[in-house]
Design an enzyme around this catalytic site. Sequence first.
Site, PDB file in Angstrom:
ATOM      1  N   ASP A  53      -4.796 -25.392  57.283  1.00  0.00           N
ATOM      2  CA  ASP A  53      -5.493 -26.497  57.949  1.00  0.00           C
ATOM      3  C   ASP A  53      -4.776 -27.775  57.536  1.00  0.00           C
ATOM      4  O   ASP A  53      -3.969 -27.771  56.599  1.00  0.00           O
ATOM      5  CB  ASP A  53      -6.970 -26.537  57.510  1.00  0.00           C
ATOM      6  CG  ASP A  53      -7.740 -27.691  58.149  1.00  0.00           C
ATOM      7  OD1 ASP A  53      -7.511 -27.984  59.336  1.00  0.00           O
ATOM      8  OD2 ASP A  53      -8.576 -28.319  57.459  1.00  0.00           O
ATOM      9  N   SER A  54      -5.129 -28.871  58.183  1.00  0.00           N
ATOM     10  CA  SER A  54      -4.566 -30.166  57.785  1.00  0.00           C
ATOM     11  C   SER A  54      -5.061 -30.561  56.392  1.00  0.00           C
ATOM     12  O   SER A  54      -4.406 -31.344  55.716  1.00  0.00           O
ATOM     13  CB  SER A  54      -4.989 -31.231  58.785  1.00  0.00           C
ATOM     14  OG  SER A  54      -6.404 -31.265  58.864  1.00  0.00           O
ATOM     15  N   TYR A  64      -4.664 -34.489  61.273  1.00  0.00           N
ATOM     16  CA  TYR A  64      -3.863 -34.054  62.421  1.00  0.00           C
ATOM     17  C   TYR A  64      -4.486 -34.579  63.731  1.00  0.00           C
ATOM     18  O   TYR A  64      -3.791 -34.821  64.703  1.00  0.00           O
ATOM     19  CB  TYR A  64      -3.833 -32.518  62.518  1.00  0.00           C
ATOM     20  CG  TYR A  64      -2.892 -31.817  61.576  1.00  0.00           C
ATOM     21  CD1 TYR A  64      -2.278 -32.467  60.500  1.00  0.00           C
ATOM     22  CD2 TYR A  64      -2.618 -30.455  61.767  1.00  0.00           C
ATOM     23  CE1 TYR A  64      -1.421 -31.777  59.651  1.00  0.00           C
ATOM     24  CE2 TYR A  64      -1.758 -29.771  60.923  1.00  0.00           C
ATOM     25  CZ  TYR A  64      -1.168 -30.437  59.870  1.00  0.00           C
ATOM     26  OH  TYR A  64      -0.331 -29.747  59.032  1.00  0.00           O
ATOM     27  N   GLY A  65      -5.811 -34.688  63.709  1.00  0.00           N
ATOM     28  CA  GLY A  65      -6.557 -34.932  64.951  1.00  0.00           C
ATOM     29  C   GLY A  65      -6.274 -36.260  65.624  1.00  0.00           C
ATOM     30  O   GLY A  65      -6.675 -36.473  66.764  1.00  0.00           O
ATOM     31  N   CYS A 106      -7.498 -24.486  61.933  1.00  0.00           N
ATOM     32  CA  CYS A 106      -7.511 -25.893  62.342  1.00  0.00           C
ATOM     33  C   CYS A 106      -7.505 -25.906  63.866  1.00  0.00           C
ATOM     34  O   CYS A 106      -6.594 -25.346  64.483  1.00  0.00           O
ATOM     35  CB  CYS A 106      -6.267 -26.592  61.802  1.00  0.00           C
ATOM     36  SG  CYS A 106      -6.063 -28.285  62.395  1.00  0.00           S
ATOM     37  N   ASN A 107      -8.532 -26.496  64.439  1.00  0.00           N
ATOM     38  CA  ASN A 107      -8.611 -26.537  65.898  1.00  0.00           C
ATOM     39  C   ASN A 107      -7.501 -27.389  66.494  1.00  0.00           C
ATOM     40  O   ASN A 107      -6.907 -27.025  67.511  1.00  0.00           O
ATOM     41  CB  ASN A 107      -9.959 -27.109  66.340  1.00  0.00           C
ATOM     42  CG  ASN A 107     -11.097 -26.155  66.094  1.00  0.00           C
ATOM     43  OD1 ASN A 107     -11.537 -25.461  66.995  1.00  0.00           O
ATOM     44  ND2 ASN A 107     -11.582 -26.096  64.863  1.00  0.00           N
ATOM     45  N   GLU A 146     -13.574 -34.884  53.745  1.00  0.00           N
ATOM     46  CA  GLU A 146     -12.520 -34.870  52.708  1.00  0.00           C
ATOM     47  C   GLU A 146     -12.960 -35.720  51.507  1.00  0.00           C
ATOM     48  O   GLU A 146     -12.597 -35.458  50.374  1.00  0.00           O
ATOM     49  CB  GLU A 146     -11.199 -35.399  53.274  1.00  0.00           C
ATOM     50  CG  GLU A 146     -10.549 -34.486  54.309  1.00  0.00           C
ATOM     51  CD  GLU A 146      -9.864 -33.242  53.726  1.00  0.00           C
ATOM     52  OE1 GLU A 146      -9.278 -33.320  52.644  1.00  0.00           O
ATOM     53  OE2 GLU A 146      -9.929 -32.177  54.385  1.00  0.00           O
ATOM     54  N   CYS A 165     -13.960 -28.296  65.077  1.00  0.00           N
ATOM     55  CA  CYS A 165     -13.095 -28.776  63.997  1.00  0.00           C
ATOM     56  C   CYS A 165     -13.587 -28.056  62.758  1.00  0.00           C
ATOM     57  O   CYS A 165     -14.797 -27.964  62.524  1.00  0.00           O
ATOM     58  CB  CYS A 165     -13.229 -30.282  63.834  1.00  0.00           C
ATOM     59  SG  CYS A 165     -12.409 -30.918  62.348  1.00  0.00           S
ATOM     60  N   THR A 166     -12.650 -27.530  61.985  1.00  0.00           N
ATOM     61  CA  THR A 166     -13.074 -26.684  60.862  1.00  0.00           C
ATOM     62  C   THR A 166     -13.684 -27.490  59.715  1.00  0.00           C
ATOM     63  O   THR A 166     -14.199 -26.911  58.772  1.00  0.00           O
ATOM     64  CB  THR A 166     -11.882 -25.842  60.361  1.00  0.00           C
ATOM     65  OG1 THR A 166     -10.789 -26.724  60.072  1.00  0.00           O
ATOM     66  CG2 THR A 166     -11.458 -24.842  61.414  1.00  0.00           C
ATOM     67  N   HIS A 167     -13.644 -28.804  59.804  1.00  0.00           N
ATOM     68  CA  HIS A 167     -14.353 -29.622  58.814  1.00  0.00           C
ATOM     69  C   HIS A 167     -15.855 -29.666  59.104  1.00  0.00           C
ATOM     70  O   HIS A 167     -16.656 -29.919  58.203  1.00  0.00           O
ATOM     71  CB  HIS A 167     -13.819 -31.057  58.810  1.00  0.00           C
ATOM     72  CG  HIS A 167     -12.507 -31.218  58.101  1.00  0.00           C
ATOM     73  ND1 HIS A 167     -11.326 -30.745  58.609  1.00  0.00           N
ATOM     74  CD2 HIS A 167     -12.197 -31.786  56.913  1.00  0.00           C
ATOM     75  CE1 HIS A 167     -10.340 -31.037  57.781  1.00  0.00           C
ATOM     76  NE2 HIS A 167     -10.846 -31.668  56.738  1.00  0.00           N
TER      77      HIS A 167
HETATM   78  N1  DGL Z   1      -9.855 -29.410  60.544  1.00  0.00           N
HETATM   79  C1  DGL Z   1      -8.994 -29.764  61.601  1.00  0.00           C
HETATM   80  C2  DGL Z   1      -9.448 -29.223  62.933  1.00  0.00           C
HETATM   81  O1  DGL Z   1     -10.075 -28.195  62.968  1.00  0.00           O
HETATM   82  C3  DGL Z   1      -8.504 -31.136  61.808  1.00  0.00           C
HETATM   83  C4  DGL Z   1      -8.860 -32.271  60.998  1.00  0.00           C
HETATM   84  C5  DGL Z   1      -7.823 -33.350  61.153  1.00  0.00           C
HETATM   85  O2  DGL Z   1      -6.843 -33.244  60.448  1.00  0.00           O
HETATM   86  O3  DGL Z   1      -8.000 -34.230  62.002  1.00  0.00           O
HETATM   87  O4  DGL Z   1      -9.170 -29.780  63.967  1.00  0.00           O
END
Ligand code: DGL
Length: 270
Positions: free
Chosen positions: A11-12, A43-44, A74-75, A154, A186-188
């Site tokens: 993931d990011s 990443y998003g 990570c989506n 985070e 989003c996995t967060h």
């Molecule tokens: N957890 C990541 C996702 O599922 C992205 C979070 C990010 O880096 O923006 O998209």
Amino acid sequence: MSDPRPIGFFDSGLGGLTVLRTVRRFFPHESIVYLGDTARLPYGTKSPTTIRRYTEQNIQLLLKRDVKAIIVACNSASTTLLNGSAPVASPVPVYNVIEPGARAALASSTSKRIGILGTRATVQSQAYTRALHALDPSTMVFSQAAPLLVPLVEEGWESDPLTNLIIYRYVAPLVAQSIDTMILGCTHYPALKDGIARVTGANVTLIDSGHAIAEDLQADFKSGRVKATPTGTLGALKLIATDTSTSMNETAARLLGTTSDLTQFELVDL
Ligand code: DGL
């Protein structure tokens, strides 16, 4: 035939640990190598070209660790593997989290009114909309980008009152569309599930990437596409990151539901 090699995740940042935690509950004997690209998070907010480059580098790093499968936890990264993108070069199966999430959402929805909460990159890619429409063209999809949520997770602010206000701001417009299912795209976001559920109410089912991907993996263990590790011993967990910060171990421990002495990260450069 079994294969004791680990399963790779990336993931990011730390959000993918929510996926890891669920997959580990299903398959506790599997060893896991997890890479959090914390130096380049988020990443998003980045372009598909940049996210794809990061995705390929992360996959290469995991392949060097001799993994038997890779879960793109990570989506935002997963979207760059879909929508007609060139397939990624990998000798082992690479799982994106979008398609299983879309399948799980349609299986749960009665009204076929489905909400997507995701990063800007995920929402702009329309990867979920495409995946849902490929399965059922009549699905009504309502998307909402929620860029402020990743840094809050985070930072370890999952239960902060400010976080709950921000969740309300993002989630209320989706609820107003009378959705019956919402994809936590989003996995967060599974770390914010309680706060999100308070806004959606009990009539909206929340779909997270972990359960959806675990079912895919289960099917592939059965078919032999990926060979399972023999049961009996608890699999090893190796955590790798591209940067470290003071609160990282505690946040990782909270997301994994473990103690922080088990969440030491090896620092790597990509
Ligand atoms: N957890 C990541 C996702 O599922 C992205 C979070 C990010 O880096 O923006 O998209």
